[in-house]
Motif scaffolding. Structure first.
Motif, PDB file in Angstrom:
ATOM      1  N   VAL A 280       0.062 -11.529  -6.545  1.00  0.00           N
ATOM      2  CA  VAL A 280       0.474 -10.173  -5.618  1.00  0.00           C
ATOM      3  C   VAL A 280       0.166  -9.074  -6.492  1.00  0.00           C
ATOM      4  N   VAL A 281      -0.949  -8.272  -6.184  1.00  0.00           N
ATOM      5  CA  VAL A 281      -1.286  -7.183  -7.146  1.00  0.00           C
ATOM      6  C   VAL A 281      -1.245  -6.020  -6.352  1.00  0.00           C
ATOM      7  N   ALA A 282      -0.747  -4.693  -6.885  1.00  0.00           N
ATOM      8  CA  ALA A 282      -0.594  -3.506  -6.093  1.00  0.00           C
ATOM      9  C   ALA A 282       0.462  -3.507  -4.925  1.00  0.00           C
ATOM     10  N   GLY A 283       0.411  -2.393  -4.201  1.00  0.00           N
ATOM     11  CA  GLY A 283       1.158  -2.422  -3.122  1.00  0.00           C
ATOM     12  C   GLY A 283       2.082  -1.159  -3.377  1.00  0.00           C
ATOM     13  N   ASP A 284       2.818  -0.453  -2.334  1.00  0.00           N
ATOM     14  CA  ASP A 284       3.817   0.304  -2.127  1.00  0.00           C
ATOM     15  C   ASP A 284       5.338  -0.104  -1.874  1.00  0.00           C
ATOM     16  N   PRO A 285       6.182   0.042  -2.757  1.00  0.00           N
ATOM     17  CA  PRO A 285       7.377  -0.788  -2.907  1.00  0.00           C
ATOM     18  C   PRO A 285       8.238   0.009  -1.818  1.00  0.00           C
ATOM     19  N   GLY A 286       8.019   1.178  -1.554  1.00  0.00           N
ATOM     20  CA  GLY A 286       8.773   2.131  -0.448  1.00  0.00           C
ATOM     21  C   GLY A 286       9.785   2.845  -1.015  1.00  0.00           C
ATOM     22  N   ASN A 287      10.182   3.100  -2.206  1.00  0.00           N
ATOM     23  CA  ASN A 287      11.191   3.698  -2.832  1.00  0.00           C
ATOM     24  C   ASN A 287      11.105   5.188  -2.199  1.00  0.00           C
ATOM     25  N   PHE A 288       9.908   5.745  -2.380  1.00  0.00           N
ATOM     26  CA  PHE A 288       9.801   7.223  -1.934  1.00  0.00           C
ATOM     27  C   PHE A 288       9.813   7.542  -0.537  1.00  0.00           C
ATOM     28  N   ASN A 296      16.020  12.753   0.679  1.00  0.00           N
ATOM     29  CA  ASN A 296      16.215  13.044  -0.728  1.00  0.00           C
ATOM     30  C   ASN A 296      15.088  12.422  -1.377  1.00  0.00           C
ATOM     31  N   PRO A 297      13.733  12.826  -1.219  1.00  0.00           N
ATOM     32  CA  PRO A 297      12.747  12.339  -2.045  1.00  0.00           C
ATOM     33  C   PRO A 297      12.610  12.823  -3.359  1.00  0.00           C
ATOM     34  N   PRO A 298      12.159  12.097  -4.414  1.00  0.00           N
ATOM     35  CA  PRO A 298      12.098  12.691  -5.681  1.00  0.00           C
ATOM     36  C   PRO A 298      10.844  13.908  -5.634  1.00  0.00           C
ATOM     37  N   ALA A 299      11.239  14.716  -6.501  1.00  0.00           N
ATOM     38  CA  ALA A 299      10.054  16.141  -6.559  1.00  0.00           C
ATOM     39  C   ALA A 299       8.599  15.580  -6.654  1.00  0.00           C
ATOM     40  N   ILE A 300       8.362  14.317  -7.329  1.00  0.00           N
ATOM     41  CA  ILE A 300       7.039  13.647  -7.512  1.00  0.00           C
ATOM     42  C   ILE A 300       6.851  12.302  -7.262  1.00  0.00           C
ATOM     43  N   HIS A 301       6.236  12.011  -6.375  1.00  0.00           N
ATOM     44  CA  HIS A 301       5.680  10.602  -6.212  1.00  0.00           C
ATOM     45  C   HIS A 301       5.626   9.691  -7.340  1.00  0.00           C
ATOM     46  N   PRO A 302       6.212   8.590  -7.368  1.00  0.00           N
ATOM     47  CA  PRO A 302       6.174   7.924  -8.703  1.00  0.00           C
ATOM     48  C   PRO A 302       4.794   7.171  -8.741  1.00  0.00           C
ATOM     49  N   GLY A 303       4.156   7.098  -7.734  1.00  0.00           N
ATOM     50  CA  GLY A 303       2.862   6.363  -7.749  1.00  0.00           C
ATOM     51  C   GLY A 303       3.105   4.705  -7.171  1.00  0.00           C
ATOM     52  N   GLN A 304       1.977   4.161  -7.042  1.00  0.00           N
ATOM     53  CA  GLN A 304       2.189   2.972  -6.210  1.00  0.00           C
ATOM     54  C   GLN A 304       2.607   1.714  -7.479  1.00  0.00           C
ATOM     55  N   ASN A 305       2.694   0.593  -7.123  1.00  0.00           N
ATOM     56  CA  ASN A 305       3.211  -0.423  -7.656  1.00  0.00           C
ATOM     57  C   ASN A 305       2.291  -0.892  -8.660  1.00  0.00           C
ATOM     58  N   LYS A 306       2.493  -1.233  -9.996  1.00  0.00           N
ATOM     59  CA  LYS A 306       1.834  -1.815 -11.051  1.00  0.00           C
ATOM     60  C   LYS A 306       1.971  -3.120 -11.396  1.00  0.00           C
ATOM     61  N   THR A 307       3.224  -3.607 -10.810  1.00  0.00           N
ATOM     62  CA  THR A 307       3.893  -4.851 -11.366  1.00  0.00           C
ATOM     63  C   THR A 307       2.884  -6.034 -10.643  1.00  0.00           C
ATOM     64  N   VAL A 308       2.591  -7.134 -11.334  1.00  0.00           N
ATOM     65  CA  VAL A 308       1.862  -7.960 -10.809  1.00  0.00           C
ATOM     66  C   VAL A 308       2.631  -9.550 -10.491  1.00  0.00           C
ATOM     67  N   TYR A 309       2.862  -9.977  -9.589  1.00  0.00           N
ATOM     68  CA  TYR A 309       3.901 -11.116  -9.451  1.00  0.00           C
ATOM     69  C   TYR A 309       2.980 -12.125  -8.995  1.00  0.00           C
TER      70      TYR A 309
END
Length: 363
Positions: A280-288, A296-309
């Motif tokens: 499983v590569v990439a994806g949006d974890p949905g935290n933002f 209460n979103p962060p001021a800057i979006h952290p970007g999409q997922n880098k973790t590879v499962y």
């Protein structure tokens, strides 16, 4: 444990050559699609006979203002139908994606599969809405030729999909752009006998869209994605999922298996399979997104997922294998043996990358 080696950029790449024993490499020269903005929701497949990747479609915001955060600042979403081919068979020169034709209409966020020297594309959407059309784009020399196949029984965008033998399975998705629930319906097309049309299968026990699917030992595993429900104003609201379902074609039945370590929407499709593991590569974890729902979103979006499962169905074990150098979502994964190409995709809401990253899995 396998060593996961991530290559995000290559000055020179030779298919089948040994990779350096590193985590990631940065370079001024990148593999990329022929669109400097980049696209999300493309379709891409390996054509083994020619040693290259056939790719098409996708969507972006070509007129977005720098740093755009709102729909008004992004402007209209554009969909594309140009067909490109990237030859990986010419030794250690950097491959270039070349435009060789076009689809009958622009398309994005569809199901797709390789069939010989062709790419089948089913469903998806464009500026006119969600689609039920199915096309077959064949590579003929240096050109692409497209013909029509039987329509899906309903319009579907953002489905999970997988291939077993000559059969393309399409599962879930969203029926219409304004649908406030997801589809649980599943269908199969025998690409060797397309005129027989699509057959409906048992429904998924949990409706979802933007999920990822892969195949191990003749079984299909569908993981992540999101469900939809109407919010207080009647608009669609997402619930991010980490549950994993297993479909057994022989019995036409679904069951649940071990969930992902975290929810992910829009992971690279289809899930590559190497030595009994799905990756499983990439994806949006949905935290933002979840923080935005509470105001209460962060001021800057952290970007999409880098973790590879990785997921091993035989043991039900999920393992964090490493990181991709670029965090992306809604992108194709193209597998050539134990090399995985991640084609373009979304790095932040409304923001794309033209880069093609490569992940090499060494056993």
């Amino acid at each position: 444990m396998n060593r996961l080696l991530v290559i995000s950029a290559l000055t020179a790449f030779c298919v089948g050559s040994a990779m350096a024993d590193i985590t990631s490499v940065a370079s001024d020269t990148w593999l990329q699609i022929p669109d400097k903005v980049g696209r999300a929701g493309m379709a891409a497949v390996l054509i083994p006979e020619t040693g290259g990747i056939l790719m098409t479609g996708g969507a972006n915001f070509p007129n977005a203002k720098p740093g755009a955060k709102t729909p008004a600042e992004r402007g209209a979403k554009a969909f594309y139908g140009d067909v490109c081919f990237m030859d990986l068979s010419k030794g250690c020169t950097t491959p270039q994606a070349v435009t060789i034709g076009s689809l009958p209409a622009p398309i994005g966020y569809a199901a797709y599969a390789a069939c010989g020297k062709s790419m089948i594309i089913a469903g998806g959407c464009n500026a006119d809405g969600h689609l039920a059309t199915v096309t077959c784009t064949e590579l003929k020399g240096n050109e692409a030729s497209t013909s029509m196949l039987p329509d899906l029984p309903t319009t579907i965008a953002y489905p999970a999909f997988a291939v077993i033998g000559t059969k393309l399975y399409v599962m879930g998705g969203q029926e219409k752009a304004d649908s406030v629930t997801c589809l649980s319906r599943s269908f199969v097309l025998d690409m060797a006998a397309p005129n027989k049309g699509w057959q409906e299968l048992a429904r998924m026990p949990e409706a979802r869209m933007l999920a990822a699917a892969g195949v191990i030992d003749g079984k299909i595993y569908v993981t992540g994605g999101c469900s939809l429900h109407p919010d207080a104003k009647g608009a669609a609201e997402r619930t991010y999922l980490h549950s994993t379902l297993c479909y057994e074609p022989e019995t036409d039945t679904w069951s649940s298996t071990a969930p992902m370590p975290e929810p992910l929407v829009g992971a690279a499709n289809p899930l590559p399979a190497v030595n009994g593991k799905l990756y499983v590569v990439a994806g949006d974890p949905g935290n933002f997104y979840r923080a935005s729902l509470t105001g209460n979103p962060p001021a800057i979006h952290p970007g999409q997922n880098k973790t590879v499962y990785s997921f091993t169905p035989a043991t039900g074990q999920w393992v964090k294998e490493g990181n991709n150098a670029t965090g992306v979502a809604t992108c194709p994964a193209v597998q050539w043996d134990d090399s995985i190409y991640i084609i373009s995709g979304e790095t932040h809401p409304g923001v794309r990358t033209p880069l093609i990253s490569n992940i090499q899995i060494n056993n």
